[in-house]
Write a protein that holds these residues in place. Structure first.
Motif, PDB file in Angstrom:
ATOM      1  N   GLY A  15       0.817  -1.218   0.000  1.00 32.86           N
ATOM      2  CA  GLY A  15       0.000   0.000   0.000  1.00 32.86           C
ATOM      3  C   GLY A  15       0.848   1.265   0.000  1.00 32.86           C
ATOM      4  N   VAL A  16       1.911   1.284   0.809  1.00 34.34           N
ATOM      5  CA  VAL A  16       2.771   2.469   0.862  1.00 34.34           C
ATOM      6  C   VAL A  16       3.573   2.594  -0.436  1.00 34.34           C
ATOM      7  N   ALA A  17       4.020   1.463  -0.995  1.00 31.50           N
ATOM      8  CA  ALA A  17       4.713   1.510  -2.286  1.00 31.50           C
ATOM      9  C   ALA A  17       3.792   2.092  -3.359  1.00 31.50           C
ATOM     10  N   ALA A  18       2.546   1.658  -3.373  1.00 26.61           N
ATOM     11  CA  ALA A  18       1.585   2.191  -4.348  1.00 26.61           C
ATOM     12  C   ALA A  18       1.378   3.691  -4.140  1.00 26.61           C
ATOM     13  N   TYR A  20       3.592   5.883  -2.949  1.00 26.52           N
ATOM     14  CA  TYR A  20       4.763   6.609  -3.451  1.00 26.52           C
ATOM     15  C   TYR A  20       4.879   6.509  -4.967  1.00 26.52           C
ATOM     16  N   GLU A  21       4.413   5.396  -5.541  1.00 25.26           N
ATOM     17  CA  GLU A  21       4.401   5.305  -7.001  1.00 25.26           C
ATOM     18  C   GLU A  21       3.444   6.336  -7.588  1.00 25.26           C
ATOM     19  N   THR A  22       2.283   6.492  -6.967  1.00 31.53           N
ATOM     20  CA  THR A  22       1.287   7.452  -7.442  1.00 31.53           C
ATOM     21  C   THR A  22       1.706   8.895  -7.145  1.00 31.53           C
ATOM     22  N   MET A  23       2.190   9.119  -5.922  1.00 33.32           N
ATOM     23  CA  MET A  23       2.546  10.460  -5.464  1.00 33.32           C
ATOM     24  C   MET A  23       3.803  10.997  -6.133  1.00 33.32           C
ATOM     25  N   ASP A  34      19.267  -8.200   0.909  1.00 33.56           N
ATOM     26  CA  ASP A  34      20.311  -7.448   1.608  1.00 33.56           C
ATOM     27  C   ASP A  34      19.759  -6.245   2.356  1.00 33.56           C
ATOM     28  N   LEU A  35      18.576  -5.796   2.001  1.00 34.03           N
ATOM     29  CA  LEU A  35      17.968  -4.610   2.621  1.00 34.03           C
ATOM     30  C   LEU A  35      16.721  -4.994   3.415  1.00 34.03           C
ATOM     31  N   GLY A  36      16.745  -6.129   4.061  1.00 32.38           N
ATOM     32  CA  GLY A  36      15.632  -6.540   4.908  1.00 32.38           C
ATOM     33  C   GLY A  36      14.352  -6.818   4.142  1.00 32.38           C
ATOM     34  N   GLN A  37      14.472  -7.283   2.916  1.00 32.79           N
ATOM     35  CA  GLN A  37      13.333  -7.550   2.028  1.00 32.79           C
ATOM     36  C   GLN A  37      12.621  -6.257   1.608  1.00 32.79           C
ATOM     37  N   ALA A  38      13.319  -5.136   1.669  1.00 32.12           N
ATOM     38  CA  ALA A  38      12.717  -3.869   1.224  1.00 32.12           C
ATOM     39  C   ALA A  38      12.487  -3.895  -0.276  1.00 32.12           C
ATOM     40  N   ARG A  39      11.398  -3.320  -0.683  1.00 34.78           N
ATOM     41  CA  ARG A  39      11.161  -3.031  -2.098  1.00 34.78           C
ATOM     42  C   ARG A  39      11.791  -1.675  -2.326  1.00 34.78           C
ATOM     43  N   ILE A  51      11.063   0.405   1.053  1.00 34.29           N
ATOM     44  CA  ILE A  51       9.896   0.189   1.906  1.00 34.29           C
ATOM     45  C   ILE A  51       9.909  -1.275   2.329  1.00 34.29           C
ATOM     46  N   ARG A  52       9.873  -1.498   3.660  1.00 34.83           N
ATOM     47  CA  ARG A  52       9.917  -2.863   4.170  1.00 34.83           C
ATOM     48  C   ARG A  52       9.062  -3.002   5.411  1.00 34.83           C
TER      49      ARG A  52
END
Length: 114
Positions: A15-18, A20-23, A34-39, A51-52
């Motif tokens: 939801g937060v990724a979406a 920031y993609e929109t915004m 390597d980044l804690g499964q962050a996207r 975002i993780r």
């Protein structure tokens, strides 16, 4: 001072990724181990947004900024002299570099050496 990585820890990664993609017009990739499964989304200026989910039960949602430093050990020593607490010492992240977290003024401050 240059921001290297903006980390957003949330229980609603998709939801937060979406948002920031929109915004912001960002495009997030698959989870990075390597980044804690962050996207992670790379910005045109060379900075990154990740975002993780929380990595432990005690970790709360947070937005944490990591500033780029040339010498992480020197920056950590300077932070301690200034009264900061080292919350997470220098930690290598595969090919991404090395990071650390200090706390001062009730705020978590991230440091990142590439």
């Amino acid at each position: 001072m240059t921001v290297h990585y903006l980390e957003i820890v949330t229980h609603d990664v998709d939801g937060v990724a979406a948002l920031y993609e929109t915004m912001c017009g960002l495009s997030f990739g698959a989870p990075d181990a390597d980044l804690g499964q962050a996207r992670v989304a790379a910005r045109n200026n060379g900075t990154f947004v990740g975002i993780r989910k929380p990595l432990a039960d005690h970790e709360e949602p947070i937005v944490r900024t990591y500033v780029a430093v040339d010498d992480l050990a020197q920056s950590l020593a300077a932070a301690e002299r200034a009264g900061a607490t080292i919350a997470l010492p220098a930690t290598p992240l595969g090919t991404h570099g090395t990071f650390a977290i200090v706390i001062h003024g009730d705020v978590q401050h991230g440091l990142w050496q590439r």
